[in-house]
Design an enzyme around this catalytic site. Structure first.
Site, short mmCIF file in Angstrom:
data_model
loop_
_atom_site.label_atom_id
_atom_site.label_comp_id
_atom_site.label_asym_id
_atom_site.label_seq_id
_atom_site.Cartn_x
_atom_site.Cartn_y
_atom_site.Cartn_z
N THR A 36 -3.38 12.45 -0.01
CA THR A 36 -2.31 13.22 -0.65
C THR A 36 -2.12 12.88 -2.11
OG1 THR A 36 -0.66 11.60 0.03
CG2 THR A 36 -1.12 13.40 1.56
N ASP A 37 -2.53 11.67 -2.54
CA ASP A 37 -2.32 11.29 -3.94
C ASP A 37 -3.38 11.88 -4.87
OD1 ASP A 37 -0.28 9.86 -2.93
OD2 ASP A 37 -0.92 7.91 -3.68
N ASP A 86 -2.63 8.59 -48.01
CA ASP A 86 -1.79 9.01 -46.89
C ASP A 86 -1.92 8.10 -45.68
OD1 ASP A 86 -0.89 11.25 -48.28
OD2 ASP A 86 -2.53 12.50 -47.57
N VAL A 95 0.83 -1.20 0.00
CA VAL A 95 0.00 0.00 0.00
C VAL A 95 0.87 1.25 0.00
CG1 VAL A 95 -1.65 1.34 1.37
CG2 VAL A 95 -1.99 -1.11 1.05
N ASP A 119 -4.53 13.64 -45.59
CA ASP A 119 -5.96 13.81 -45.82
C ASP A 119 -6.52 12.72 -46.71
OD1 ASP A 119 -4.69 14.58 -48.12
OD2 ASP A 119 -5.52 16.61 -48.19
N ASP A 158 1.75 17.93 -45.16
CA ASP A 158 1.38 18.18 -46.54
C ASP A 158 1.35 19.70 -46.74
OD1 ASP A 158 0.58 17.79 -49.11
OD2 ASP A 158 -1.50 17.33 -48.64
N GLU A 165 6.84 6.78 2.47
CA GLU A 165 6.03 5.84 3.26
C GLU A 165 6.72 4.48 3.38
OE1 GLU A 165 2.15 5.70 1.46
OE2 GLU A 165 2.09 7.88 1.21
N GLU A 181 -1.90 4.59 -5.48
CA GLU A 181 -3.17 4.07 -5.97
C GLU A 181 -3.86 5.01 -6.94
OE1 GLU A 181 -2.35 4.33 -2.82
OE2 GLU A 181 -2.29 2.32 -1.98
#
Length: 987
Positions: A809-810, A704, A320, A700, A367, A769, A325
């Site tokens: 925090t993430d 191509d 974890v 186009d 082009d 962590e 995550e």
């Protein structure tokens, strides 16, 4: 006429078989009509058309089979980061079941519910929902582009011409073609009048092809089948009718689309890097888990099943802690926001992952027509016997006037009267000998109908009022343009001169000149001399060298008021003139040369700045066109793609480079390619990629599509692009403008910078962590986490606490960093190399350094609240070891949250001080405030205390948490000072 009853005698399958076994171009048109059971004079009935539509299906290209919504949702879980979390969930569930199973009767059996597993699964579901929604929005944007126009086609049904949706066309329908129409199915012509079709989108041929209904004597290449019309092409001149022989995937366009579906897309650099980072994290977690478990086994030993359970929970904690995550969801949201911003600027990105690739582009292959230029042919020069003038204004808007060469906008007054007269005669003749049309739509925009070159003459005539001076002429007959004749003539009646007739002609100057015996000079006509001819031809060569397309104009008063009175014209017994087109030599003789025009497709005014910006950003611009080398070099020079005097490499010259090394050397040096075929475009792209470039390629036409698909960033034109090319591309330009590509690259670079910012932040926070848990376990005895006599494993932070930190925090702070304003000029540096890492050595240095500082301050904060620690020696008897551990964990928990908040501010730049633009990102400050508030809630709400193992903290403890967490910011600032000094010395 074909018997309509045959509809019942021949099944659609039999009809298809008849066509499959015969080349329609080699089959008489009446036989094709019989095979398809249709009367060319009446068309299909509505009932028969409906039956065939049900049998053959709609006239549209088959896309990839739609992916079910449930499968799209499950695809959101196909990520290594997700696999790690699923493994952690499994371990957590196993540990919870074992703990519950081994609980003593009557005793509390641990958690009532597997909170760790539940929270992790909830996070995965939220991530998947976010990813699914954002991918769906991107798909909706592409679908909206496809619905911008509802294409319709004129067909003959029930003995009348009607407009129907292109998708409703069926084999056997009669296409009714006119100037400006798009051909929406393959068909066999059975009637044509001066019909010319632009087939560049299919064959690459830039010049419109003349069409005739006569049966071919032998099989020919696609571009030479003059009696066939093909899906995806457009009518530039004349009229025609064709029997539809192929629709949808049975057309030539469909066959190419089917071949393209066999190739697979490669992962983008960002996707590859995320897979690599995920693997590194997974391996690191496994190694750390093994080391910690080995240390526990050696230092403390496993005395019971509870020790094993606690060790498994520790493994969950490490997983974890290591895995961000929210990374997958944040990446998706940030990329989706970028896609939305790009869409607002006319760049529609089909896949979110392609956004980052755009920022990495090192070469843009474009082009010319419509992308670098306006795709609006413009008369810029008029050369007459007495001199030369320039016509101001560009495009189809008839706003401008004649000026002396190199004069300013006010130079009109300097054009002498005699030259003005000759210019008006020249442009008037060009506007009359013309099948084009200029009109204004409901919104006031000017649009052309027919051949763009012819429309340019009409625009020039309106600018100079030449159209007014010739408004009294009415066309009565025409000798059409053909590729063999290279000229066109009309006979017009002068209503202001007793209805007398005059001839007006235009064509290739050298050809038209051979039919002229007189010349207009100073408002008078005199015989043409050899000196006049040489002077005109020299002007043609001069304008051609300046990349102008030249057209000559001539005229001749006939001094009669009926076609039958024209000397030399043949009539039948009734006095009716036979086909005037067959008597061109008589009509186009003794002409008076008026002058000639120089026509060019002008560059887009904004493109030059965009080319300069791309060069400043280290991005090479390459022009690839089927146009003439002189024209290509002229436009490229005007736009700054090459320096004056630079040359273009032609397709023939590329064919001569059979050696791969020689070809690569040429493509590394040359930036303009002219007269190239589709296979040349593909070879150029592949050569540039071999040299380590990330290549963007525009296209186009259908031809191509292979090069567009092979490029790292295939870019299709939204206006002129074919359906196949749009399917092959990763990005679609809604405005067909090169500047939009550069703007998208700028946006892509900004997005990539922000991705690096939140990656630096997320990974350094998560490494902090991991280090906290790792060193907390290894040094548990020194820090007082494990008390003497304690049995079992005591972890510094709980898995739920780590998960809460990641949620807190993430998510919001990292997402806010994903929309961070640019801290510097992203277009003032070279593109990153194809082998450059998204997370390079410098970033790993930042990540590990900050991670260590976070772990140190967190463990110090815990130590201060534990008995037997390094920095304090609190009495364990006061509140008991369990309560003391809860308090210490709450401190470490809170310090880690604040440390990551300070890290968010610091991670916005690798070198720049946090105090530069400190308050420029209001979203980030809002996220920090929200995270702080939620942390307070977890500390002081009773039921959350129980769920997360926290206890309320006194006021002074909060100051202690902030003071310790502030060391992360201080350490980061000191590191940046050192790095800036090192960079300065190196420079």
């Amino acid at each position: 006429m074909v018997d309509q009853n045959l509809d019942q005698s021949t099944s659609p399958d039999e009809q298809a078989a008849l066509l499959a076994n015969a080349d329609p171009s080699l089959t008489d048109s009446q036989d094709v009509a019989k095979a398809l059971n249709v009367d060319p004079a009446r068309g299909l009935s509505s009932e028969e058309a409906a039956r065939r539509l049900e049998k053959f299906g709609p006239n549209q290209l088959a896309g990839a089979p739609p992916v079910p919504k449930w499968k799209k949702f499950l695809q959101q879980f196909q990520d290594p980061l997700v696999y790690l979390l699923l493994a952690a969930t499994g371990i957590s569930l196993v540990a919870w079941f074992i703990e519950r199973a081994n609980a003593q009767p009557g005793a509390e059996g641990g958690e009532a519910l597997p909170f760790d597993a539940i929270v992790i699964v909830l996070i995965l579901i939220v991530n998947a929902v976010l990813g699914y929604i954002q991918e769906a929005r991107a798909e909706q944007a592409v679908d909206a582009l496809a619905r911008m126009t509802a294409p319709q086609t004129s067909v003959l049904r029930d003995d009348k011409v009607e407009r129907i949706d292109t998708s409703q066309i069926v084999p056997g329908d009669i296409l009714v073609l006119a100037e400006g129409d798009s051909v929406s199915a393959d068909g066999r012509l059975f009637a044509a009048a001066s019909l010319r079709i632009a087939e560049a989108s299919l064959t690459g041929e830039s010049v419109a092809v003349g069409k005739k209904p006569e049966t071919l004597a032998e099989a020919k290449a696609l571009g030479d089948r003059a009696n066939m019309v093909f899906n995806g092409t457009s009518v530039t001149q004349g009229t025609g009718r064709a029997i539809v022989t192929g629709t949808g995937m049975s057309t030539q366009v469909g066959k190419i689309a089917d071949m393209l579906s066999q190739t697979e897309d490669e992962a983008t650099p960002l996707q590859k890097e995320m897979i690599r980072v995920s693997k590194i994290l997974g391996i690191a977690v496994c190694i750390i888990a093994v080391v910690v478990l080995a240390a526990l086994a050696i230092l403390e030993g496993f005395h019971s099943v509870h020790d094993i359970i606690d060790s498994l929970l520790l493994s969950v904690s490490l997983a974890v802690a290591a895995v961000p995550e929210g990374l997958a969801a944040i990446l998706t949201v940030v990329l989706a926001l970028g896609v939305q911003r790009m869409a607002q600027h006319n760049a529609i990105v089909k896949k979110l992952s392609s956004v980052e690739t755009l920022g990495s582009a090192s070469v843009i292959c474009s082009d010319k027509t419509g992308t670098l230029t306006r795709n609006e042919m413009t008369v810029e020069r008029v050369v007459t016997a007495s001199g030369e003038v320039q016509i101001t204004g560009t495009g189809y808007e008839p706003s401008g006037h004649m000026v002396a060469p190199n004069a300013d906008e006010q130079g009109e007054v300097h054009v002498p009267t005699n030259i003005r007269t000759e210019v008006i005669a020249t442009l008037g003749a060009g506007a009359l000998a013309n099948d084009g049309e200029l009109r204004q739509d409901a919104e006031g925009m000017w649009e052309s109908v027919g051949d763009p070159t012819e429309v340019s003459l009409i625009v020039a005539a309106r600018k100079t009022k030449a159209d007014r001076s010739h408004a009294h002429f009415t066309r009565v007959a025409e000798v059409p343009f053909t590729s063999e004749r290279k000229r066109m003539s009309i006979i017009a009646k002068d209503e202001s001169d007793a209805g007398n007739l005059s001839v007006f002609a235009k064509g290739a100057p050298d050809v038209l000149l051979s039919y002229c015996t007189r010349i207009l000079v100073n408002d008078a006509v005199r015989p043409m001399t050899e000196g006049d001819r040489q002077s005109i031809l020299a002007s043609v060569e001069r304008l051609s060298n300046e990349a102008y397309r030249t057209l000559g104009q001539a005229y001749r008063p006939l001094e009669v008021n009926s076609l039958a009175q024209i000397p030399g014209i043949m009539s039948n017994a009734a006095g009716q003139v036979t086909d005037i087109a067959d008597q061109s030599e008589t009509i186009e003789s003794d002409l008076i040369w008026a002058g000639m025009v120089g026509i060019i497709d002008p560059p887009r005014t904004e493109v030059r700045d965009s080319v300069a910006e791309s060069h400043r950003a280290g991005i090479r611009t390459v022009m690839i066109t089927g146009d003439h080398p002189l024209t290509a070099a002229r436009i490229a020079t005007d736009l700054g793609i090459i320096d004056k005097g630079g040359k273009a490499l032609t397709g023939d010259q590329l064919d001569a480079l059979t050696d791969k090394d020689a070809f690569d050397k040429a493509t590394s040096e040359v930036s303009v390619y002219a007269r190239v075929a589709p296979e040349h475009k593909l070879r150029i792209v592949e050569s540039l990629q071999r040299q380590g470039n990330i290549v963007a390629m525009t296209g186009d036409g259908v031809n191509d599509a292979p090069a567009v698909k092979s490029a790292d960033i295939g870019v299709a034109m939204g206006i002129t692009g074919t359906e196949v090319t749009k399917e092959s591309a990763k990005m679609i330009l809604a405005d067909d403008n090169f500047s939009t590509i550069v703007a998208a690259v700028r946006e892509g670079r900004g997005i990539f910078d922000n991705i690096r910012k939140f990656l630096r932040y997320l990974l350094s926070s998560n490494v902090g962590e991991v280090f906290t848990v790792f060193f907390g376990v290894v040094l548990a005895g020194f820090l007082g986490i494990t008390q003497p006599g304690t049995v079992g494993v005591t972890v510094p932070l709980l898995a739920t606490q780590l998960l809460w930190i990641n949620l807190l925090t993430d998510a919001a702070p990292a997402l806010a960093m994903g929309v961070d304003p640019q801290t510097d000029d992203v277009m003032n540096r070279k593109p990153r190399g194809v082998n450059d890492r998204v997370i390079d050595r410098e970033m790993w240095g930042d990540i590990i350094f900050i991670g260590i500082i976070m772990a140190v301050v967190t463990l110090i904060g815990m130590d201060l609240h534990l008995a037997g620690g390094l920095f304090t020696d609190r009495s364990v008897e006061a509140i008991g070891h369990e309560a003391q551990m809860v308090e210490a964990r709450t401190m470490g928990f809170t310090i880690l949250v604040f440390a990551q908040m300070f890290n968010a501010l610091s991670s916005r730049s690798h070198l720049q001080s946090v105090f530069v633009g400190l308050f420029s990102n209001k979203w980030l400050w809002g996220a920090i405030g929200l995270s702080t508030l939620l942390q307070v809630v977890v500390i002081y709400v009773p039921f959350l205390n129980e769920a997360f193992g926290t206890t309320p903290l006194p006021g002074w403890a909060w100051l202690e948490c902030i003071d310790l967490a502030l060391f992360v910011l201080i350490a980061s600032e000191l590191r940046k000072v050192v790095l800036r000094a090192m960079a300065k010395n190196k420079a």
